[in-house]
Scaffold this active site. Sequence first.
Site, PDB file in Angstrom:
ATOM      1  N   GLY A  13      73.377  46.102  13.120  1.00 10.04           N
ATOM      2  CA  GLY A  13      74.442  47.078  13.310  1.00 10.04           C
ATOM      3  C   GLY A  13      75.640  46.802  12.409  1.00 10.04           C
ATOM      4  O   GLY A  13      75.640  45.848  11.621  1.00 10.04           O
ATOM      5  N   TYR A 141      79.490  55.256  27.334  1.00  2.19           N
ATOM      6  CA  TYR A 141      79.657  54.006  26.580  1.00  2.19           C
ATOM      7  C   TYR A 141      80.776  53.166  27.209  1.00  2.19           C
ATOM      8  O   TYR A 141      80.614  51.969  27.464  1.00  2.19           O
ATOM      9  CB  TYR A 141      79.999  54.364  25.126  1.00  2.19           C
ATOM     10  CG  TYR A 141      80.405  53.221  24.250  1.00  2.19           C
ATOM     11  CD1 TYR A 141      79.482  52.277  23.817  1.00  2.19           C
ATOM     12  CD2 TYR A 141      81.726  53.094  23.803  1.00  2.19           C
ATOM     13  CE1 TYR A 141      79.868  51.234  22.977  1.00  2.19           C
ATOM     14  CE2 TYR A 141      82.110  52.060  22.967  1.00  2.19           C
ATOM     15  CZ  TYR A 141      81.177  51.136  22.562  1.00  2.19           C
ATOM     16  OH  TYR A 141      81.562  50.111  21.737  1.00  2.19           O
TER      17      TYR A 141
HETATM   18  N1  SER Z   1      83.967  52.113  17.595  1.00  2.00           N
HETATM   19  C1  SER Z   1      83.454  52.436  18.890  1.00  2.00           C
HETATM   20  C2  SER Z   1      83.095  53.859  18.995  1.00  2.00           C
HETATM   21  O1  SER Z   1      83.765  54.658  18.362  1.00  2.00           O
HETATM   22  C3  SER Z   1      84.460  52.106  19.942  1.00  2.00           C
HETATM   23  O2  SER Z   1      84.225  50.843  20.426  1.00  2.00           O
HETATM   24  O3  SER Z   1      82.220  54.193  19.730  1.00  2.00           O
END
Ligand code: SER
Length: 317
Positions: A13, A141
């Site tokens: 990632g 998330y």
């Molecule tokens: N960078 C991530 C996102 O935009 C946030 O933790 O999902």
Amino acid sequence: MRNRKILLTGAAGQIGQILTRELAKRYGSQNVIATDISGNPGFPCAFEKLDVLDRERMEKLVSENGITDLYHLAAILSATGEKNPQKAWDINMRGTLNALEVARVTDVERLFFPSSIAVFGIEIDREKAPQHAPLIPHSVYGISKAAGENWCNYYFEKYGLDVRSIRYPGVIGYESPPGGGTTDYAVDIFYKAVEEGHYACFLNANARLPMIYMDDAIRATIELMEAPSEKISIRTSYNLQGMSFTPAELFEEIKKFIPEVTIEYQPDYRQDIADSWPGRLDDQAAKADWGWKREFDISKLTETMYRGIKSLQQQTT
Ligand code: SER
């Protein structure tokens, strides 16, 4: 403490690619194992395919290699998560519980869990999200990261597992592509500005979000993981602040390098996610506990991104 033996999940990632290389440099490539569900992007260390839902294989890799430090990076990010909430929950939550359990039953001494600005919701002070705040996230998330942090704290309290975590702001770098995040615009904008001279932004001009340059994010991670255990007073996750800006402010910085660049704003569903996140984080606890200090501000970030992408372009032409 004995010599470190490190395994990363989600190593292919955006953060994983850079962190793996840095850890291999620091601890020796023979002491680092990168794993991911996708292919090997050319790591200088051992690589194994690993689906984080496969707990048995995770445990086998960890125990057979005498892993002491487990970096559990694998996750589905905010924007992709909203498209398939059930899948995002399974991967983010089951994956994290697998990592915690594997760490508990093996010789893992330290576990790193990346959390996010997404744990916060609109109930907190958006100008400066406090370290300790009610967490009512608005994305799957964010829910999974808030739950993950609390599971980390539980494993510390209940089993004494040395778990450490950072709430990363949006991470910006040019050496590894981001995937599926709301803050990804701040990487895309540089590539489009350099390559096409125009960017169609999926957030509003005034969507202020906390961001951090990759080098600072990696340094913070390693500094936290190397800090003496007694310095770590927070076992959920540390707020980390790099810089804060809006798309319009970033565009003005980019214009200093590419004066002819243009932008249009076409906010989509990702604007709703951004609206629920704070513009800035209070990272006093990270500063006080383990000496966090950012190095990159918006102008240093812009110059580094611009020059980095230009040099990548020159290498391929
Ligand atoms: N960078 C991530 C996102 O935009 C946030 O933790 O999902």
